[in-house]
Design a protein around this motif. Structure first.
Motif, short mmCIF file in Angstrom:
data_model
loop_
_atom_site.label_atom_id
_atom_site.label_comp_id
_atom_site.label_asym_id
_atom_site.label_seq_id
_atom_site.Cartn_x
_atom_site.Cartn_y
_atom_site.Cartn_z
N PRO A 33 9.27 3.64 5.49
CA PRO A 33 9.74 4.26 6.73
C PRO A 33 8.73 4.25 7.87
O PRO A 33 9.07 3.88 8.99
N LYS A 34 7.48 4.61 7.58
CA LYS A 34 6.53 4.68 8.69
C LYS A 34 6.29 3.31 9.31
O LYS A 34 6.10 3.18 10.50
N GLU A 35 6.27 2.29 8.48
CA GLU A 35 6.03 0.95 9.01
C GLU A 35 7.26 0.46 9.78
O GLU A 35 7.13 -0.10 10.87
N ALA A 36 8.44 0.68 9.20
CA ALA A 36 9.66 0.23 9.88
C ALA A 36 9.76 0.89 11.26
O ALA A 36 10.07 0.23 12.25
N SER B 60 7.52 -0.36 18.52
CA SER B 60 6.42 -1.00 19.25
C SER B 60 6.98 -2.23 19.96
O SER B 60 8.13 -2.61 19.75
N LYS B 61 6.14 -2.86 20.76
CA LYS B 61 6.60 -3.97 21.60
C LYS B 61 7.32 -5.05 20.80
O LYS B 61 8.40 -5.50 21.15
N GLY B 62 6.71 -5.44 19.69
CA GLY B 62 7.26 -6.54 18.90
C GLY B 62 8.62 -6.24 18.28
O GLY B 62 9.35 -7.16 17.90
N ILE C 216 1.05 -15.67 11.08
CA ILE C 216 -0.22 -16.34 11.39
C ILE C 216 -1.29 -15.84 10.42
O ILE C 216 -2.05 -16.61 9.84
N LEU C 217 -1.34 -14.53 10.23
CA LEU C 217 -2.37 -13.98 9.32
C LEU C 217 -2.07 -14.37 7.87
O LEU C 217 -2.97 -14.74 7.12
N GLY C 218 -0.78 -14.30 7.50
CA GLY C 218 -0.41 -14.65 6.14
C GLY C 218 -0.84 -16.08 5.79
O GLY C 218 -1.46 -16.32 4.76
N PRO D 187 0.21 6.68 14.03
CA PRO D 187 0.61 5.72 12.99
C PRO D 187 -0.57 4.92 12.42
O PRO D 187 -1.68 4.98 12.93
N ILE D 188 -0.26 4.14 11.41
CA ILE D 188 -1.18 3.17 10.78
C ILE D 188 -2.46 3.85 10.30
O ILE D 188 -3.58 3.47 10.68
N SER D 189 -2.28 4.88 9.48
CA SER D 189 -3.44 5.52 8.83
C SER D 189 -3.98 4.59 7.75
O SER D 189 -3.37 3.56 7.43
N THR E 232 -3.93 5.25 4.64
CA THR E 232 -2.90 5.21 3.59
C THR E 232 -1.83 4.19 3.94
O THR E 232 -1.43 3.38 3.11
N ASP E 233 -1.38 4.24 5.20
CA ASP E 233 -0.33 3.29 5.61
C ASP E 233 -0.79 1.85 5.39
O ASP E 233 -0.02 1.01 4.92
N MET E 234 -2.05 1.59 5.74
CA MET E 234 -2.53 0.21 5.56
C MET E 234 -2.62 -0.16 4.08
O MET E 234 -2.31 -1.28 3.69
N LEU E 235 -3.04 0.81 3.27
CA LEU E 235 -3.11 0.52 1.83
C LEU E 235 -1.72 0.23 1.28
O LEU E 235 -1.54 -0.68 0.46
N LYS F 42 0.08 -16.86 19.33
CA LYS F 42 -1.17 -16.27 18.85
C LYS F 42 -1.05 -14.76 18.88
O LYS F 42 -0.23 -14.21 19.64
N ILE F 43 -1.87 -14.11 18.09
CA ILE F 43 -1.83 -12.64 18.04
C ILE F 43 -2.53 -12.10 19.29
O ILE F 43 -3.65 -12.51 19.60
N ASP F 44 -1.84 -11.22 20.01
CA ASP F 44 -2.53 -10.58 21.14
C ASP F 44 -2.23 -9.08 21.20
O ASP F 44 -1.32 -8.59 20.54
C1 HEM Z 1 0.78 -6.01 14.12
C2 HEM Z 1 -0.57 -7.48 9.70
C3 HEM Z 1 -0.42 -2.87 8.25
C4 HEM Z 1 2.35 -1.93 12.07
C5 HEM Z 1 0.31 -6.78 13.10
C6 HEM Z 1 -0.09 -8.17 13.18
C7 HEM Z 1 -0.42 -8.58 11.94
C8 HEM Z 1 -0.28 -7.46 11.06
C9 HEM Z 1 -0.88 -9.97 11.53
C10 HEM Z 1 -0.15 -8.97 14.47
C11 HEM Z 1 1.14 -9.57 14.80
C12 HEM Z 1 1.80 -8.96 15.98
O1 HEM Z 1 1.14 -8.67 16.98
O2 HEM Z 1 3.01 -8.77 15.92
C13 HEM Z 1 -0.73 -6.34 8.94
C14 HEM Z 1 -1.34 -6.28 7.62
C15 HEM Z 1 -1.34 -4.97 7.23
C16 HEM Z 1 -0.67 -4.23 8.27
C17 HEM Z 1 -1.87 -7.49 6.86
C18 HEM Z 1 -1.87 -4.32 5.98
C19 HEM Z 1 -2.62 -4.87 5.10
C20 HEM Z 1 0.41 -2.24 9.12
C21 HEM Z 1 0.93 -0.91 8.96
C22 HEM Z 1 1.73 -0.64 10.03
C23 HEM Z 1 1.69 -1.81 10.88
C24 HEM Z 1 0.61 -0.01 7.78
C25 HEM Z 1 2.51 0.60 10.36
C26 HEM Z 1 2.61 1.65 9.61
C27 HEM Z 1 2.12 -2.93 12.99
C28 HEM Z 1 2.61 -2.92 14.36
C29 HEM Z 1 2.13 -4.08 14.96
C30 HEM Z 1 1.37 -4.80 13.94
C31 HEM Z 1 3.47 -1.83 14.96
C32 HEM Z 1 2.27 -4.52 16.41
C33 HEM Z 1 3.64 -4.84 16.83
C34 HEM Z 1 3.75 -5.22 18.28
O3 HEM Z 1 3.48 -4.44 19.18
O4 HEM Z 1 4.13 -6.33 18.52
N1 HEM Z 1 0.16 -6.38 11.78
N2 HEM Z 1 -0.33 -5.08 9.30
N3 HEM Z 1 0.89 -2.75 10.30
N4 HEM Z 1 1.38 -4.06 12.78
FE1 HEM Z 1 0.48 -4.56 11.08
#
Ligand code: HEM
Length: 404
Positions: free
Chosen positions: A146-149, A155-157, A170-172, A216-218, A220-223, A394-396
């Protein structure tokens, strides 16, 4: 959105609202208590603080300052051509950002070059499974967090999922590439950029009228998300009986440990070995997974894209749905409202193990059922599509939340 999608989402939204489940931890499970032995982490010390309340103390003030000063568009322009691990940072970056990035791009002291090389070979040999698991599988799992969704949606994306998925891929692909952490690779670049993106999201999202709750994105969330990548993939490879050596699985963990570090996950929380990773996954995933209306909508968009982008007729939506359901299992598929297909679902369950055996040279071609080739093709097209998409962008760092 297609009529089909709207119906799916509305039906799901109604059902979930009735359960009171929107945006809440799965089925009202009690919040977890953080228990973590320091010896379980790569740091071997620390980790006592509950990672729910820890974010990224180094990156967060940097991205916040860039946003507040209006520096982000210029920084994005400057960083556009910063693409290789060994490339010096471009001149003209604000001093605080430069200092942060010079530090953030360093590999941790515990990084092991030989293991990173072994991981690259493993990723190459098993790219088919890993791209499928980390792409389709990881994508579907993330919409059931839920928190990630909610973060992604608001967010913008969230308003342009095609671009968002291309950027994430790109990161994957960087992690899985042969030169990931070599001087000519780009994993460090993309992980550091992602760290800045996440820090920007922490600053921006709480300003959204749709955002309720904590920053967001504590940690824990990242783990949680991290476990939907390597831990989930390793479990699946074992479940599918893909032959693996101990050195391969250790190397695969290592490349993800290093990536976690570069993404800003603190060493004190990064699992030291697979046993610690499994235990941590079991601790943090269940309370952080469940359905949301936003997750259902994102799932529908993602699977629709996957079905539409491939040449007409070759990968149908029912096949894509069934493949996704097979990868994530019924519980998550039900949360994501991925329809069950009466023909494809049982067909995939029956055919996949044989396809794996064939790919591993354990059975001969005549024994592989016809349906397996459709699956093989679907997976290939998926990988190709996102590889190509990822090359176009590219990631920005975002400057806004979802505009509508
Ligand atoms: C952006 C990977 C964890 C939310 C990104 C991007 C990557 C990425 C590659 C850049 C792509 C982009 O700008 O759209 C990862 C990886 C994670 C992780 C590998 C953990 C190992 C999380 C978590 C959350 C999250 C836990 C939320 C709870 C977001 C959001 C964006 C983003 C909201 C930006 C979206 C935007 O404004 O376009 N993430 N992420 N990510 N990630 Fe993560």
């Amino acid at each position: 959105m297609a009529e089909y999608s709207r119906r799916t989402v509305l039906a799901a939204g109604g059902a979930l609202a009735a359960l009171g489940a929107l945006g809440e931890p799965a089925h009202g499970r009690p919040a977890m208590e953080w228990t973590w032995a320091p010896s379980s982490s790569v740091a071997k010390v620390g980790g006592a603080a509950d990672p729910r309340w820890v974010w990224d103390a180094e990156a967060d003030p940097i991205s916040a300052a860039l946003l507040d000063r209006g520096d982000v568009p210029n920084v994005n322009k400057l960083l556009w051509n910063w693409v290789r691990n060994d490339q010096p940072l471009p001149s003209g970056l604000p001093a605080d950002l430069r200092d942060f990035m010079e530090n953030a791009r360093k590999l941790p002291s515990w990084a092991d070059r030989a293991k990173l090389e072994a991981a690259a070979e493993f990723n190459k040999a098993r790219g088919f499974y890993l791209n499928l698991l980390n792409g389709v599988g990881g994508g579907m799992l993330s919409t059931a967090i839920p928190k990630e969704a909610l973060s992604v949606y608001y967010s913008k994306g969230g308003a342009d999922m095609e671009d968002r998925v291309a950027k994430t891929s790109i990161l994957g692909f960087a992690v899985g590439s042969l030169n990931a952490y070599r001087p000519d690779g780009n994993c460090i670049v993309n992980a550091v950029k992602t760290r800045l993106v996440h820090a920007a999201v922490r600053h921006l999202l709480p300003q959204s009228p749709h955002w309720k709750g904590d920053v967001p994105i504590s940690q824990t969330d990242m783990l949680v998300t991290w476990h939907t990548l390597p831990t989930y993939a390793m479990r699946k490879l074992r479940e599918w009986k893909v032959p693996l050596t101990a050195a391969e699985s250790e190397a695969y963990l290592h490349v993800w440990q290093v990536t976690a570090h570069l993404l800003g996950i603190r060493d004190e929380y990064i699992p030291a070995d697979w046993a610690a990773a499994e235990a941590q996954s079991d601790q943090v995933l269940p309370p952080n997974m469940g359905p949301t209306r936003e997750g259902v909508e994102l799932t529908d968009i993602l699977l629709g894209q996957l079905a539409e982008q491939t040449s007409p007729g070759s990968v149908s939506r029912p096949l894509v749905n069934a493949l996704a359901r097979y990868l994530v299992g019924d519980q998550v598929a039900d949360w994501d409202r991925i329809p069950r297909d009466p023909i494809w679902t049982p067909a995939i369950t029956a055919a996949w193990p044989t396809l794996v055996k064939f790919r591993e040279g354990l059975v001969s071609k005549p024994l592989v059922p016809e349906v397996a080739w459709a699956l093989d093709e679907a997976a290939r097209q998926y990988i190709l599509f996102y590889l190509t998409k990822g090359r176009e962008t590219k990631i920005d760092i975002p400057t806004i939340n979802r505009p509508s």
